[in-house]
Design a protein around this motif. Sequence first.
Motif, PDB file in Angstrom:
ATOM      1  N   PHE A 151       0.769  -1.568  -0.145  1.00 60.99           N
ATOM      2  CA  PHE A 151      -0.122  -0.264  -0.280  1.00 60.99           C
ATOM      3  C   PHE A 151       0.999   1.322  -0.243  1.00 60.99           C
ATOM      4  CE2 PHE A 151      -3.203  -2.727   2.174  1.00 60.99           C
ATOM      5  CZ  PHE A 151      -3.277  -2.899   1.610  1.00 60.99           C
ATOM      6  N   GLU A 152       1.860   1.555   0.638  1.00 57.08           N
ATOM      7  CA  GLU A 152       2.907   2.387   1.176  1.00 57.08           C
ATOM      8  C   GLU A 152       3.400   2.849  -0.686  1.00 57.08           C
ATOM      9  OE1 GLU A 152       5.393   1.670   3.904  1.00 57.08           O
ATOM     10  OE2 GLU A 152       4.487   2.084   5.397  1.00 57.08           O
ATOM     11  N   THR A 153       4.310   1.477  -1.049  1.00 58.52           N
ATOM     12  CA  THR A 153       4.364   1.553  -2.516  1.00 58.52           C
ATOM     13  C   THR A 153       3.484   2.198  -3.494  1.00 58.52           C
ATOM     14  OG1 THR A 153       6.158  -0.413  -2.299  1.00 58.52           O
ATOM     15  CG2 THR A 153       5.828   0.406  -4.776  1.00 58.52           C
ATOM     16  N   ALA A 154       1.968   1.427  -3.109  1.00 58.40           N
ATOM     17  CA  ALA A 154       1.422   2.273  -4.440  1.00 58.40           C
ATOM     18  C   ALA A 154       0.499   3.355  -4.127  1.00 58.40           C
ATOM     19  CB  ALA A 154      -0.528   1.429  -3.808  1.00 58.40           C
ATOM     20  N   MET A 155       1.200   4.678  -2.998  1.00 55.20           N
ATOM     21  CA  MET A 155       0.986   5.890  -2.242  1.00 55.20           C
ATOM     22  C   MET A 155       1.656   6.461  -3.037  1.00 55.20           C
ATOM     23  SD  MET A 155      -0.091   7.346   0.836  1.00 55.20           S
ATOM     24  CE  MET A 155      -1.737   6.804   0.972  1.00 55.20           C
TER      25      MET A 155
END
Length: 290
Positions: free
Chosen positions: A270-274
């Motif tokens: 999720f952090e990578t996507a954000m």
Amino acid sequence: AALVSRPKDYRIWALQGMATAGTGNLPLALSAYQHALKLAPDYLPALEGAALSEFQMGHDSAKPLLFKILAQRPDDPTSHAMLGVLEFRAKNCSAAAGHFEQAAGVIASQPAALTEYGTCLAILGRDEDAVPVLAAALVLDPAKNEARYNLALAQFNSHHPEDALSTLEPLIDTTSLEESVRTLVAEILESTGDTARAVEQLRKTILSNPKSVDAYLQFAALSFDHASPKVGIDVLNAGLMQLPHEPRLYLVRGILQTQLGEFTRAAEDFETAMRIDPRLSFLGVAQGLV
């Protein structure tokens, strides 16, 4: 010769426009029609000729001329048909559908106009109404895969998956099936409970186009629905090797990892996507899962 002796006769100028249009010289024909309209602004044959010339040249300036024609002949189907096409090009489906509806007799033999009419009905959420229109377009041009796809999509969206599958059946076993068609076939098969064939179609899509984001996302959704997150993650891992900067793949992999209880890895995804796309839809919901 007539214009030499009667240069202000708008009827002769209109006839000059018709004759010139017959030779294929639309700009010169339009000039003659415009001259006739300067002499008689409401002369119907000149209005019709000018509107047709503008339309055939792809000019939006045909619109005001067509509205002038409809002021005199409100039920003129040809004018409504041309306005329908122009409104479709302008992405104004509400107006386009209304004009196409009043031009039903004229467009009944025109697959392109029928397709535009049906497409607008579908965009407006009128899929049931779109089905017979798009079916008529397919009858006129059965070799056109786009027409077949449009009809199947409308049938599926109007909750007739069996009809949609029947429409697409002639294409399913072809080796060069387009990605959009194959993913639609997979979605229809899954909706009818044929998960095995749906998976097969998605695998074929990914093998023929390893950069197909939609196929990976659809495969992941199918894996989630059937509580098979590990299978979905394996496929997404392969997808991320092809598309390492695609945030949606990280997002759905994170969701599947949440389903497995791999919360740390899910949070990292999720952090990578954000980081790649902070505006990504549903990202906050996904983080909430963790």
